[in-house]
Scaffold this motif. Structure first.
Motif, PDB file in Angstrom:
ATOM      1  N   VAL A 145     -67.095 -18.669  -0.831  1.00  0.00           N
ATOM      2  CA  VAL A 145     -66.395 -18.602  -2.119  1.00  0.00           C
ATOM      3  C   VAL A 145     -66.596 -17.254  -2.801  1.00  0.00           C
ATOM      4  CG1 VAL A 145     -66.641 -21.089  -2.396  1.00  0.00           C
ATOM      5  CG2 VAL A 145     -68.274 -19.571  -3.539  1.00  0.00           C
ATOM      6  N   ASN A 177     -63.534 -10.759 -10.871  1.00  0.00           N
ATOM      7  CA  ASN A 177     -64.004 -12.070 -10.455  1.00  0.00           C
ATOM      8  C   ASN A 177     -64.495 -11.991  -9.017  1.00  0.00           C
ATOM      9  OD1 ASN A 177     -63.353 -13.440 -12.892  1.00  0.00           O
ATOM     10  ND2 ASN A 177     -61.220 -13.530 -12.271  1.00  0.00           N
ATOM     11  N   ARG A 180     -64.244 -17.137  -6.334  1.00  0.00           N
ATOM     12  CA  ARG A 180     -62.988 -17.864  -6.513  1.00  0.00           C
ATOM     13  C   ARG A 180     -62.971 -19.060  -5.568  1.00  0.00           C
ATOM     14  NH1 ARG A 180     -58.395 -14.968  -8.686  1.00  0.00           N
ATOM     15  NH2 ARG A 180     -58.937 -12.844  -9.315  1.00  0.00           N
ATOM     16  N   TYR A 181     -62.756 -20.255  -6.114  1.00  0.00           N
ATOM     17  CA  TYR A 181     -62.641 -21.432  -5.249  1.00  0.00           C
ATOM     18  C   TYR A 181     -62.073 -22.605  -6.042  1.00  0.00           C
ATOM     19  CZ  TYR A 181     -66.791 -23.508  -7.456  1.00  0.00           C
ATOM     20  OH  TYR A 181     -67.676 -24.047  -8.360  1.00  0.00           O
ATOM     21  N   TYR A 182     -61.605 -23.585  -5.297  1.00  0.00           N
ATOM     22  CA  TYR A 182     -61.140 -24.835  -5.889  1.00  0.00           C
ATOM     23  C   TYR A 182     -62.225 -25.895  -5.702  1.00  0.00           C
ATOM     24  CZ  TYR A 182     -56.453 -22.867  -6.170  1.00  0.00           C
ATOM     25  OH  TYR A 182     -55.365 -22.078  -6.482  1.00  0.00           O
ATOM     26  N   SER A 184     -64.132 -28.955  -4.518  1.00  0.00           N
ATOM     27  CA  SER A 184     -63.913 -29.705  -3.290  1.00  0.00           C
ATOM     28  C   SER A 184     -63.762 -31.194  -3.574  1.00  0.00           C
ATOM     29  CB  SER A 184     -65.071 -29.470  -2.317  1.00  0.00           C
ATOM     30  OG  SER A 184     -66.282 -29.923  -2.891  1.00  0.00           O
ATOM     31  N   GLU A 192     -57.782 -26.697 -11.123  1.00  0.00           N
ATOM     32  CA  GLU A 192     -57.570 -25.274 -11.364  1.00  0.00           C
ATOM     33  C   GLU A 192     -58.617 -24.474 -10.607  1.00  0.00           C
ATOM     34  OE1 GLU A 192     -57.517 -22.107 -15.137  1.00  0.00           O
ATOM     35  OE2 GLU A 192     -58.075 -24.206 -15.427  1.00  0.00           O
ATOM     36  N   GLN A 193     -58.205 -23.331 -10.074  1.00  0.00           N
ATOM     37  CA  GLN A 193     -59.144 -22.488  -9.350  1.00  0.00           C
ATOM     38  C   GLN A 193     -60.240 -21.991 -10.293  1.00  0.00           C
ATOM     39  OE1 GLN A 193     -58.066 -18.454  -8.091  1.00  0.00           O
ATOM     40  NE2 GLN A 193     -58.688 -19.005  -6.005  1.00  0.00           N
ATOM     41  N   ILE A 194     -61.486 -22.112  -9.858  1.00  0.00           N
ATOM     42  CA  ILE A 194     -62.617 -21.594 -10.618  1.00  0.00           C
ATOM     43  C   ILE A 194     -62.768 -20.114 -10.295  1.00  0.00           C
ATOM     44  CG2 ILE A 194     -65.131 -21.670 -10.861  1.00  0.00           C
ATOM     45  CD1 ILE A 194     -64.982 -24.682 -10.479  1.00  0.00           C
ATOM     46  N   ARG A 195     -62.858 -19.288 -11.339  1.00  0.00           N
ATOM     47  CA  ARG A 195     -62.972 -17.833 -11.193  1.00  0.00           C
ATOM     48  C   ARG A 195     -64.156 -17.353 -12.035  1.00  0.00           C
ATOM     49  NH1 ARG A 195     -57.822 -19.174 -12.221  1.00  0.00           N
ATOM     50  NH2 ARG A 195     -57.986 -18.473 -14.385  1.00  0.00           N
TER      51      ARG A 195
END
Length: 209
Positions: A145, A177, A180-182, A184, A192-195
Motif C-alpha cells: 500500500v 500521499n 494509497r489503498y482501499y 479490504s 473510498e480510497q484511503i490516502r
C-alpha cells in the motif's frame, strides 16, 4: 543530466575544500503522524540515526546533506455507519535530506530544505468493528500500500553546545500521499480510497568530527 553533473561538481569542490567541510553523525527520537482522509489520528514514537556532511559556502551559510535511517508510522480510524476500521502502520525509510543552514547568531542556526525517502519495510495491523463486536482483524506486511519513495520539506533549528556537539529540532511535512489503498473485505459499501502522508517531528543530537 546537466543539473546532476553540476551538483556532483559542486560536491566534489566542497570535498576538496576540506577546511570548509565537516563530517558528523546524529541520532534522536521522533514523533510521526499519518495525515489524510481518516479520523482519530494517533502519533507514534520512532527514532532516526545516520550521518551528515556540513559544507560552508559563506560566512554564516552552510549546506548539509544527510543520510538517515528512520522509523515512522501512525494509528488512525475510518468509519462508515456503525463500522469502524482501526489501522496501525509501521514503516522504515532511508531518508536523504539536504538542508540549507543559516546561523542567525553564533551557535544558533535555522534550516530548511527538501527530503526524499526510500521505503525499506512496512508492517501493519487492522481491526474492523461493528460497535463493540469485532468482525475482522489481521497483521502482516504493508509494503503493497506504500509508494517506494516519498518527498517532503524540512524546517528546523539547531544549537551548537561546543564545536563538536549540537542538538536540533526538525519538522518534516510530507508533500505527497505515500500510502494509497482501499479497505479490504466487504464491510464497507463503495469504500473510498484511503490516502495518507507522513509528518514527523524529530529531536536529535549530533557530533561533528
Amino acid at each position: 543530466m546537466k543539473r546532476i553533473i553540476l551538483a556532483l561538481a559542486i560536491m566534489t569542490f566542497c570535498f576538496l575544500n576540506a577546511q570548509n567541510t565537516k563530517f558528523g553523525v546524529k541520532g534522536g527520537i521522533q514523533l510521526s503522524n499519518l495525515v489524510g482522509n481518516v479520523e482519530n489520528e494517533t502519533p507514534k514514537f520512532g527514532f532516526q540515526i545516520g550521518g551528515f556532511v556540513e559544507f560552508k559556502i559563506a560566512k554564516r551559510l552552510f549546506i548539509q546533506p544527510e543520510i538517515l535511517y528512520s522509523t515512522q508510522g501512525g494509528k488512525y480510524e475510518r468509519s462508515s455507519d456503525d463500522l469502524v476500521l482501526k489501522q496501525e502502520l509501521n514503516s522504515s525509510y532511508l531518508n536523504f535530506p539536504v538542508m540549507l543552514k543559516y546561523y542567525v547568531i553564533d551557535k544558533l542556526s535555522i534550516e530548511a530544505g527538501p527530503q526524499i525517502g526510500f521505503l525499506l519495510d512496512a508492517k501493519g495491523k487492522f481491526e474492523v468493528r461493528d460497535g463493540t463486536e469485532p468482525l475482522s482483524y489481521g497483521s502482516g506486511s504493508a509494503k503493497a500500500v506504500y509508494k517506494t519513495e516519498n518527498i517532503g520539506l524540512n524546517f528546523g533549528a539547531s544549537y551548537d553546545f561546543t564545536k563538536n556537539i549540537a542538538a536540533g529540532i526538525r519538522y518534516h511535512s510530507g508533500m505527497k500521499n505515500e500510502i494509497r489503498y482501499y479497505p479490504s473485505g466487504n464491510f464497507f459499501d463503495d469504500p473510498e480510497q484511503i490516502r495518507l502522508r507522513n509528518n514527523v517531528l524529530s529531536i536529535s543530537i549530533g557530533y561533528k568530527f
